[in-house]
Scaffold this motif. Sequence first.
Motif, PDB file in Angstrom:
ATOM      1  N   LEU A 296       5.505  10.092  -6.338  1.00  0.00           N
ATOM      2  CA  LEU A 296       5.837   9.552  -7.660  1.00  0.00           C
ATOM      3  C   LEU A 296       4.847  10.027  -8.713  1.00  0.00           C
ATOM      4  CD1 LEU A 296       7.008   5.845  -7.139  1.00  0.00           C
ATOM      5  CD2 LEU A 296       8.368   7.827  -7.823  1.00  0.00           C
ATOM      6  N   ASN A 297       3.598  10.118  -8.325  1.00  0.00           N
ATOM      7  CA  ASN A 297       2.599  10.649  -9.253  1.00  0.00           C
ATOM      8  C   ASN A 297       2.889  12.109  -9.576  1.00  0.00           C
ATOM      9  OD1 ASN A 297      -0.079  10.255 -10.637  1.00  0.00           O
ATOM     10  ND2 ASN A 297      -0.624  11.941  -9.286  1.00  0.00           N
ATOM     11  N   GLU A 298       3.254  12.879  -8.557  1.00  0.00           N
ATOM     12  CA  GLU A 298       3.585  14.288  -8.770  1.00  0.00           C
ATOM     13  C   GLU A 298       4.842  14.451  -9.617  1.00  0.00           C
ATOM     14  OE1 GLU A 298       3.890  16.022  -4.914  1.00  0.00           O
ATOM     15  OE2 GLU A 298       1.726  15.905  -4.495  1.00  0.00           O
ATOM     16  N   ALA A 299       5.746  13.472  -9.561  1.00  0.00           N
ATOM     17  CA  ALA A 299       6.993  13.536 -10.328  1.00  0.00           C
ATOM     18  C   ALA A 299       6.806  13.145 -11.790  1.00  0.00           C
ATOM     19  CB  ALA A 299       8.043  12.630  -9.687  1.00  0.00           C
ATOM     20  N   GLY A 300       5.589  12.710 -12.157  1.00  0.00           N
ATOM     21  CA  GLY A 300       5.316  12.363 -13.552  1.00  0.00           C
ATOM     22  C   GLY A 300       5.517  10.906 -13.889  1.00  0.00           C
ATOM     23  N   PHE A 301       5.699  10.069 -12.882  1.00  0.00           N
ATOM     24  CA  PHE A 301       5.846   8.632 -13.110  1.00  0.00           C
ATOM     25  C   PHE A 301       4.526   8.069 -13.614  1.00  0.00           C
ATOM     26  CE2 PHE A 301       5.503   4.309 -11.066  1.00  0.00           C
ATOM     27  CZ  PHE A 301       6.364   3.656 -11.940  1.00  0.00           C
ATOM     28  N   LEU A 302       4.561   7.297 -14.702  1.00  0.00           N
ATOM     29  CA  LEU A 302       3.350   6.745 -15.309  1.00  0.00           C
ATOM     30  C   LEU A 302       3.335   5.227 -15.190  1.00  0.00           C
ATOM     31  CD1 LEU A 302       3.114   8.896 -18.586  1.00  0.00           C
ATOM     32  CD2 LEU A 302       2.053   9.313 -16.359  1.00  0.00           C
TER      33      LEU A 302
ATOM     34  N   SER B 258       4.412  -6.498 -19.977  1.00  0.00           N
ATOM     35  CA  SER B 258       5.043  -5.424 -20.753  1.00  0.00           C
ATOM     36  C   SER B 258       4.074  -4.302 -21.086  1.00  0.00           C
ATOM     37  CB  SER B 258       5.631  -5.986 -22.055  1.00  0.00           C
ATOM     38  OG  SER B 258       6.626  -6.946 -21.816  1.00  0.00           O
ATOM     39  N   ILE B 259       2.833  -4.652 -21.385  1.00  0.00           N
ATOM     40  CA  ILE B 259       1.868  -3.657 -21.854  1.00  0.00           C
ATOM     41  C   ILE B 259       1.054  -3.056 -20.719  1.00  0.00           C
ATOM     42  CG2 ILE B 259      -0.164  -5.136 -22.222  1.00  0.00           C
ATOM     43  CD1 ILE B 259       1.290  -2.489 -24.667  1.00  0.00           C
ATOM     44  N   THR B 260       1.179  -3.602 -19.511  1.00  0.00           N
ATOM     45  CA  THR B 260       0.342  -3.170 -18.397  1.00  0.00           C
ATOM     46  C   THR B 260       0.626  -1.732 -17.969  1.00  0.00           C
ATOM     47  OG1 THR B 260      -0.006  -5.420 -17.604  1.00  0.00           O
ATOM     48  CG2 THR B 260      -0.220  -3.667 -15.982  1.00  0.00           C
ATOM     49  N   ALA B 261       1.857  -1.271 -18.120  1.00  0.00           N
ATOM     50  CA  ALA B 261       2.183   0.102 -17.720  1.00  0.00           C
ATOM     51  C   ALA B 261       1.549   1.135 -18.637  1.00  0.00           C
ATOM     52  CB  ALA B 261       3.698   0.305 -17.694  1.00  0.00           C
ATOM     53  N   GLU B 262       1.279   0.770 -19.892  1.00  0.00           N
ATOM     54  CA  GLU B 262       0.647   1.713 -20.822  1.00  0.00           C
ATOM     55  C   GLU B 262      -0.026   0.955 -21.969  1.00  0.00           C
ATOM     56  OE1 GLU B 262      -1.296   3.899 -21.882  1.00  0.00           O
ATOM     57  OE2 GLU B 262      -0.015   5.425 -20.978  1.00  0.00           O
TER      58      GLU B 262
ATOM     59  N   PRO C 165       0.790  -1.234   0.000  1.00  0.00           N
ATOM     60  CA  PRO C 165       0.000   0.000   0.000  1.00  0.00           C
ATOM     61  C   PRO C 165       0.820   1.280   0.000  1.00  0.00           C
ATOM     62  CG  PRO C 165      -0.953  -1.580   1.520  1.00  0.00           C
ATOM     63  CD  PRO C 165       0.368  -2.139   1.095  1.00  0.00           C
ATOM     64  N   VAL C 166       1.972   1.300   0.675  1.00  0.00           N
ATOM     65  CA  VAL C 166       2.748   2.538   0.731  1.00  0.00           C
ATOM     66  C   VAL C 166       3.241   2.934  -0.654  1.00  0.00           C
ATOM     67  CG1 VAL C 166       4.882   3.590   1.578  1.00  0.00           C
ATOM     68  CG2 VAL C 166       3.421   2.324   3.156  1.00  0.00           C
ATOM     69  N   GLN C 167       3.864   2.000  -1.379  1.00  0.00           N
ATOM     70  CA  GLN C 167       4.343   2.364  -2.714  1.00  0.00           C
ATOM     71  C   GLN C 167       3.174   2.547  -3.688  1.00  0.00           C
ATOM     72  OE1 GLN C 167       4.663  -0.111  -5.625  1.00  0.00           O
ATOM     73  NE2 GLN C 167       3.173  -1.298  -4.453  1.00  0.00           N
ATOM     74  N   GLY C 168       2.045   1.897  -3.405  1.00  0.00           N
ATOM     75  CA  GLY C 168       0.848   2.141  -4.208  1.00  0.00           C
ATOM     76  C   GLY C 168       0.338   3.561  -4.024  1.00  0.00           C
ATOM     77  N   PHE C 169       0.411   4.056  -2.790  1.00  0.00           N
ATOM     78  CA  PHE C 169       0.037   5.447  -2.508  1.00  0.00           C
ATOM     79  C   PHE C 169       0.932   6.419  -3.272  1.00  0.00           C
ATOM     80  CE2 PHE C 169       1.452   9.116   0.041  1.00  0.00           C
ATOM     81  CZ  PHE C 169       0.316   9.907  -0.026  1.00  0.00           C
ATOM     82  N   TRP C 170       2.209   6.136  -3.351  1.00  0.00           N
ATOM     83  CA  TRP C 170       3.133   7.040  -4.043  1.00  0.00           C
ATOM     84  C   TRP C 170       2.697   7.323  -5.473  1.00  0.00           C
ATOM     85  CZ3 TRP C 170       8.381   4.402  -2.388  1.00  0.00           C
ATOM     86  CH2 TRP C 170       8.627   4.702  -1.041  1.00  0.00           C
ATOM     87  N   LYS C 171       2.079   6.338  -6.130  1.00  0.00           N
ATOM     88  CA  LYS C 171       1.622   6.553  -7.506  1.00  0.00           C
ATOM     89  C   LYS C 171       0.105   6.754  -7.574  1.00  0.00           C
ATOM     90  CE  LYS C 171       0.790   6.699 -11.812  1.00  0.00           C
ATOM     91  NZ  LYS C 171       0.819   8.039 -12.432  1.00  0.00           N
ATOM     92  N   TRP C 172      -0.646   5.744  -7.209  1.00  0.00           N
ATOM     93  CA  TRP C 172      -2.090   5.779  -7.430  1.00  0.00           C
ATOM     94  C   TRP C 172      -2.854   6.545  -6.348  1.00  0.00           C
ATOM     95  CZ3 TRP C 172      -2.335  -0.126  -8.823  1.00  0.00           C
ATOM     96  CH2 TRP C 172      -1.836  -0.295 -10.122  1.00  0.00           C
ATOM     97  N   GLY C 173      -2.243   6.734  -5.192  1.00  0.00           N
ATOM     98  CA  GLY C 173      -2.905   7.494  -4.146  1.00  0.00           C
ATOM     99  C   GLY C 173      -2.600   8.973  -4.193  1.00  0.00           C
ATOM    100  N   GLY C 174      -1.884   9.414  -5.239  1.00  0.00           N
ATOM    101  CA  GLY C 174      -1.567  10.831  -5.397  1.00  0.00           C
ATOM    102  C   GLY C 174      -0.298  11.269  -4.704  1.00  0.00           C
ATOM    103  N   GLY C 175       0.603  10.335  -4.407  1.00  0.00           N
ATOM    104  CA  GLY C 175       1.840  10.657  -3.709  1.00  0.00           C
ATOM    105  C   GLY C 175       2.919  11.236  -4.606  1.00  0.00           C
TER     106      GLY C 175
ATOM    107  N   GLN D   7      10.343   7.676 -15.235  1.00  0.00           N
ATOM    108  CA  GLN D   7      10.151   6.228 -15.215  1.00  0.00           C
ATOM    109  C   GLN D   7      11.264   5.538 -14.437  1.00  0.00           C
ATOM    110  OE1 GLN D   7       6.958   6.872 -16.174  1.00  0.00           O
ATOM    111  NE2 GLN D   7       7.062   4.728 -16.794  1.00  0.00           N
ATOM    112  N   LEU D   8      12.504   5.976 -14.634  1.00  0.00           N
ATOM    113  CA  LEU D   8      13.625   5.402 -13.890  1.00  0.00           C
ATOM    114  C   LEU D   8      13.505   5.706 -12.400  1.00  0.00           C
ATOM    115  CD1 LEU D   8      16.568   6.210 -16.334  1.00  0.00           C
ATOM    116  CD2 LEU D   8      15.652   3.939 -15.802  1.00  0.00           C
ATOM    117  N   LEU D   9      13.018   6.901 -12.076  1.00  0.00           N
ATOM    118  CA  LEU D   9      12.812   7.267 -10.679  1.00  0.00           C
ATOM    119  C   LEU D   9      11.794   6.333 -10.033  1.00  0.00           C
ATOM    120  CD1 LEU D   9      13.266   9.246  -8.306  1.00  0.00           C
ATOM    121  CD2 LEU D   9      11.390  10.624  -9.252  1.00  0.00           C
TER     122      LEU D   9
END
Length: 428
Positions: free
Chosen positions: A176-182, A304-308, A164-174, A373-375
């Motif tokens: 990583l999401n603010e940094a542009g990670f997709l 492979s395709i799940t990220a986009e 959940p913590v790393q999920g928050f960083w992206k999908w919970g608006g944390g 993405q690397l971040l």
Amino acid sequence: MEEAVEEVVVEVVSPAEVAYALDTFYFLICGAMVMLMAAGFAMLESGLVRSKNTAEILTKNIGLFAIASIMYMICGYGIMYPGDAAMSPYFPGFGSLLGASDNETAAVLAGGDGAPYYSGLSDFFFQVVFVATAMSIVSGAVAERMKLMSFFTFAIFMTAFIYPVQGFWKWGGGWLNEAGFLDFAGSGVVHMAGATAALVGVLLVGARKGKYGADGKVHPIPGANLPLAALGTLLLWFGWFGFNGGSELKISNVGEANAVALVFVNTNMAAAGGAIAAMMFSKILFKKADLTMLLNGALAGLVSITAEPLTPTPGLATLIGGIGGIIVVLSILGLDKMKIDDPVGAISVHGVVGIWGLLAVVLSNSDATLTAQLLGIAAIFLWVAVTSAIVWLVIKLVMGLRVSEEEEAMGTDISECGLEAYPEFTSK
């Protein structure tokens, strides 16, 4: 005599309510499709382990799904989606226990300012099958030599906190999401996270007895039931349409419906590309069309395709999946040379190829940057690796991770479950 006139009351349903109901129903159906992936993992893993470990691997897969459901309800969902309770973009804090209040949005019409367009509990249901998927990845990698209760103990911490913590960083608006990670549907958040936890567990528990010789030679340990493995792969392939398609979140207007159609097509084409590429590459390397490589190639294409899955053309999706299929063959061979024993290839399929999927986003999405993405890759890997190592080590000290040599030779079906999946055929 006057005839009685029955008054007919017609309830007018607004378009917003229809859209709300449709999107909620679509979310739930996609969640149910992803839940079927639990059966896929169970069949795939039971087919790729030896018959003396089949009952134990099935126990792990059903047990972990139940644990994930309970722990994500108790605290995982509140950590991953804390809302206004978020302490910072880095530390999610805790929202609240899941309860009836999470479904009060069902009374809110969609289309308003910030109003949700599906039931709150449908979101939980869809999310909980994702966390179970991440934990299923660990199950196959540590198969045939880990204590059942030690595995279940790790599942508690993985599904309640680590994921959940790393999920928050992206999908919970944390952050990583603010940094542009997709990461559209979880090549990193789900698959690479699960594979990282699996990698740490494999390193600590060690290889199966007899897998590697003193001279460094790799001794193949064939699975007991390839028809089951093939069935599991097809179930996962099917469930992935809900995995990626449901991540679009809506289907109630023309634009969203068209987007879902493209996601479905690209998901299928990537799997096909991965399967064919892995099969042909194994034919070149081994002079044989290796079924296990074809199965893992299909799964690699899906990861492979799940990220986009939304921005590529079907042709590009096939190519992305095909590259994933080649990568997974090389990774499985490479990990064996490094004496990292993964009976089902989970670390390669979900981890190594998960990294490729995250990098492949830049091929079609103009909003993606290689730096972001690397971040994201580095952040998810480091977080899960460090926290998993701590939990695995504590479990090792308190309970132990590995069954005894005698129990491993006998099979974990007997030592951990007290029964055999194939009692008439299991060799003693």
